[in-house]
Scaffold this motif. Structure first.
Motif, PDB file in Angstrom:
ATOM      1  N   GLU A 118      45.779  12.919  16.753  1.00  0.00           N
ATOM      2  CA  GLU A 118      44.650  12.930  17.695  1.00  0.00           C
ATOM      3  C   GLU A 118      43.313  12.923  16.958  1.00  0.00           C
ATOM      4  OE1 GLU A 118      44.451  12.697  20.961  1.00  0.00           O
ATOM      5  OE2 GLU A 118      46.604  12.676  21.324  1.00  0.00           O
ATOM      6  N   ARG A 119      43.212  13.707  15.898  1.00  0.00           N
ATOM      7  CA  ARG A 119      41.951  13.762  15.141  1.00  0.00           C
ATOM      8  C   ARG A 119      41.671  12.451  14.420  1.00  0.00           C
ATOM      9  NH1 ARG A 119      39.031  18.368  13.332  1.00  0.00           N
ATOM     10  NH2 ARG A 119      39.201  19.841  15.013  1.00  0.00           N
TER      11      ARG A 119
ATOM     12  N   LEU B 219      38.829   7.226  13.902  1.00  0.00           N
ATOM     13  CA  LEU B 219      38.943   5.780  13.702  1.00  0.00           C
ATOM     14  C   LEU B 219      38.523   4.974  14.931  1.00  0.00           C
ATOM     15  CD1 LEU B 219      42.239   5.669  11.641  1.00  0.00           C
ATOM     16  CD2 LEU B 219      39.902   5.344  10.826  1.00  0.00           C
ATOM     17  N   SER B 220      38.357   5.634  16.069  1.00  0.00           N
ATOM     18  CA  SER B 220      37.859   4.918  17.250  1.00  0.00           C
ATOM     19  C   SER B 220      36.340   5.045  17.377  1.00  0.00           C
ATOM     20  CB  SER B 220      38.527   5.455  18.515  1.00  0.00           C
ATOM     21  OG  SER B 220      38.164   6.798  18.745  1.00  0.00           O
ATOM     22  N   GLY B 221      35.715   5.790  16.481  1.00  0.00           N
ATOM     23  CA  GLY B 221      34.265   5.919  16.493  1.00  0.00           C
ATOM     24  C   GLY B 221      33.750   7.013  17.403  1.00  0.00           C
ATOM     25  N   ARG B 222      34.641   7.833  17.976  1.00  0.00           N
ATOM     26  CA  ARG B 222      34.187   8.905  18.864  1.00  0.00           C
ATOM     27  C   ARG B 222      33.807  10.172  18.112  1.00  0.00           C
ATOM     28  NH1 ARG B 222      38.572   9.205  23.476  1.00  0.00           N
ATOM     29  NH2 ARG B 222      39.946   8.450  21.856  1.00  0.00           N
ATOM     30  N   ARG B 223      34.217  10.300  16.861  1.00  0.00           N
ATOM     31  CA  ARG B 223      33.837  11.431  16.007  1.00  0.00           C
ATOM     32  C   ARG B 223      33.437  10.889  14.635  1.00  0.00           C
ATOM     33  NH1 ARG B 223      33.110  14.973  19.598  1.00  0.00           N
ATOM     34  NH2 ARG B 223      34.844  16.122  20.417  1.00  0.00           N
ATOM     35  N   PRO B 224      32.507  11.560  13.968  1.00  0.00           N
ATOM     36  CA  PRO B 224      32.110  11.102  12.632  1.00  0.00           C
ATOM     37  C   PRO B 224      33.177  11.433  11.584  1.00  0.00           C
ATOM     38  CG  PRO B 224      30.929  13.086  13.228  1.00  0.00           C
ATOM     39  CD  PRO B 224      31.712  12.681  14.439  1.00  0.00           C
ATOM     40  N   VAL B 225      33.137  10.746  10.471  1.00  0.00           N
ATOM     41  CA  VAL B 225      34.142  10.949   9.417  1.00  0.00           C
ATOM     42  C   VAL B 225      34.074  12.368   8.863  1.00  0.00           C
ATOM     43  CG1 VAL B 225      34.934  10.161   7.157  1.00  0.00           C
ATOM     44  CG2 VAL B 225      34.063   8.529   8.794  1.00  0.00           C
ATOM     45  N   HIS B 226      32.879  12.918   8.724  1.00  0.00           N
ATOM     46  CA  HIS B 226      32.770  14.256   8.132  1.00  0.00           C
ATOM     47  C   HIS B 226      33.432  15.330   8.997  1.00  0.00           C
ATOM     48  CE1 HIS B 226      29.108  14.228  10.687  1.00  0.00           C
ATOM     49  NE2 HIS B 226      29.380  15.504  10.822  1.00  0.00           N
TER      50      HIS B 226
ATOM     51  N   LEU C 217      37.428   3.070   6.391  1.00  0.00           N
ATOM     52  CA  LEU C 217      37.903   2.508   7.663  1.00  0.00           C
ATOM     53  C   LEU C 217      36.969   2.778   8.834  1.00  0.00           C
ATOM     54  CD1 LEU C 217      41.692   3.412   7.565  1.00  0.00           C
ATOM     55  CD2 LEU C 217      40.721   1.124   7.556  1.00  0.00           C
ATOM     56  N   ALA C 218      36.394   3.945   8.890  1.00  0.00           N
ATOM     57  CA  ALA C 218      35.657   4.401  10.077  1.00  0.00           C
ATOM     58  C   ALA C 218      34.474   3.528  10.487  1.00  0.00           C
ATOM     59  CB  ALA C 218      35.207   5.843   9.883  1.00  0.00           C
ATOM     60  N   PRO C 219      33.669   2.959   9.579  1.00  0.00           N
ATOM     61  CA  PRO C 219      32.535   2.150  10.052  1.00  0.00           C
ATOM     62  C   PRO C 219      32.948   0.952  10.903  1.00  0.00           C
ATOM     63  CG  PRO C 219      32.275   2.673   7.738  1.00  0.00           C
ATOM     64  CD  PRO C 219      33.636   3.143   8.136  1.00  0.00           C
ATOM     65  N   TYR C 220      34.157   0.460  10.720  1.00  0.00           N
ATOM     66  CA  TYR C 220      34.626  -0.689  11.501  1.00  0.00           C
ATOM     67  C   TYR C 220      35.224  -0.272  12.835  1.00  0.00           C
ATOM     68  CZ  TYR C 220      34.074  -2.745   6.917  1.00  0.00           C
ATOM     69  OH  TYR C 220      33.561  -3.150   5.718  1.00  0.00           O
ATOM     70  N   ALA C 221      35.468   1.007  13.035  1.00  0.00           N
ATOM     71  CA  ALA C 221      36.089   1.547  14.257  1.00  0.00           C
ATOM     72  C   ALA C 221      37.282   0.696  14.667  1.00  0.00           C
ATOM     73  CB  ALA C 221      35.068   1.664  15.380  1.00  0.00           C
ATOM     74  N   PRO C 222      38.324   0.624  13.834  1.00  0.00           N
ATOM     75  CA  PRO C 222      39.446  -0.272  14.104  1.00  0.00           C
ATOM     76  C   PRO C 222      40.260   0.067  15.349  1.00  0.00           C
ATOM     77  CG  PRO C 222      39.949   1.166  12.268  1.00  0.00           C
ATOM     78  CD  PRO C 222      38.517   1.403  12.620  1.00  0.00           C
ATOM     79  N   LEU C 223      40.176   1.255  15.845  1.00  0.00           N
ATOM     80  CA  LEU C 223      40.939   1.634  17.036  1.00  0.00           C
ATOM     81  C   LEU C 223      40.106   1.611  18.307  1.00  0.00           C
ATOM     82  CD1 LEU C 223      43.119   4.546  15.631  1.00  0.00           C
ATOM     83  CD2 LEU C 223      43.700   2.137  15.898  1.00  0.00           C
ATOM     84  N   GLN C 224      38.913   1.073  18.203  1.00  0.00           N
ATOM     85  CA  GLN C 224      38.063   0.995  19.386  1.00  0.00           C
ATOM     86  C   GLN C 224      38.563  -0.141  20.280  1.00  0.00           C
ATOM     87  OE1 GLN C 224      33.976   0.249  18.513  1.00  0.00           O
ATOM     88  NE2 GLN C 224      33.298   1.116  20.446  1.00  0.00           N
ATOM     89  N   PRO C 225      38.754   0.116  21.572  1.00  0.00           N
ATOM     90  CA  PRO C 225      39.271  -0.937  22.457  1.00  0.00           C
ATOM     91  C   PRO C 225      38.192  -1.952  22.797  1.00  0.00           C
ATOM     92  CG  PRO C 225      38.786   1.002  23.729  1.00  0.00           C
ATOM     93  CD  PRO C 225      38.545   1.371  22.275  1.00  0.00           C
ATOM     94  N   ALA C 226      38.626  -3.088  23.327  1.00  0.00           N
ATOM     95  CA  ALA C 226      37.680  -4.081  23.834  1.00  0.00           C
ATOM     96  C   ALA C 226      36.913  -3.452  24.992  1.00  0.00           C
ATOM     97  CB  ALA C 226      38.439  -5.318  24.288  1.00  0.00           C
TER      98      ALA C 226
END
Length: 170
Positions: A71-72, A77-84, A101-110
């Motif tokens: 979950e974390r 990775l969806s951009g809802r929380r910062p990496v830190h 990985l996080a700047p690209y938010a690979p798990l963010q949906p369309a």
């Protein structure tokens, strides 16, 4: 004791109809136990507005380290929380992988899609104190794989030591 009224005065209080030695005790009397509503519970709210507790399976999943980390990682990775946000829960190499990985938010949906969710998470324990876990992530109309490794550290906490997304190490 006053002979005409049957009451006795002690100090400034008048006790009606009983001798001074027979004071009432703190126990229940017949009038208290036989009144209307005696022995019943107070009325309760039973309408649909009452919040329902989480199902037992959801509560059990929350306690498993693999679901907690899945979950974390999903939120990061969806951009809802910062990496830190994962800084104290990851070891050095895994934090670097998340930061890449996080700047690209690979798990963010369309845009019209629903927010991503963990559909299933399982584990393999190659040795004591190590969990290799994988999770199926639903992001909109896509189903993605997330793999991560957890290590039980000397301070008795689980920490993420590796992250892979979609089968490629990044």
């Amino acid at each position: 004791m006053n002979r005409t009224t049957g009451s006795r005065t002690i100090g400034s209080k008048t006790i009606a109809g009983r001798p001074a030695g027979n004071r009432p005790t703190g126990g229940r009397t017949a009038a208290r136990t036989t009144g209307p509503g005696a022995g019943t519970a107070p009325p309760r709210r039973t309408d649909a507005r009452r919040p329902h507790p989480a199902p037992a399976t959801a509560r059990r999943r929350e306690r498993l380290p693999r679901y907690w980390f899945a979950e974390r990682l999903l939120l990061t990775l969806s951009g809802r929380r910062p990496v830190h946000w994962m800084l104290g829960h990851t070891l050095g190499a895994a934090y670097d992988q998340l930061a890449a990985l996080a700047p690209y938010a690979p798990l963010q949906p369309a845009p019209p899609g629903r927010s991503p969710a963990v559909r299933h998470c399982d584990e393999f324990r190659p040795s004591p104190g190590v969990i290799e876990a994988f999770a199926r992530i639903e992001a909109g109309d896509r189903l993605l794989a997330l793999a991560f490794r957890l290590e039980h550290c000397t301070d008795q906490r689980w920490r993420c030591s590796a992250v892979e997304l979609g089968g490629t190490r990044r």
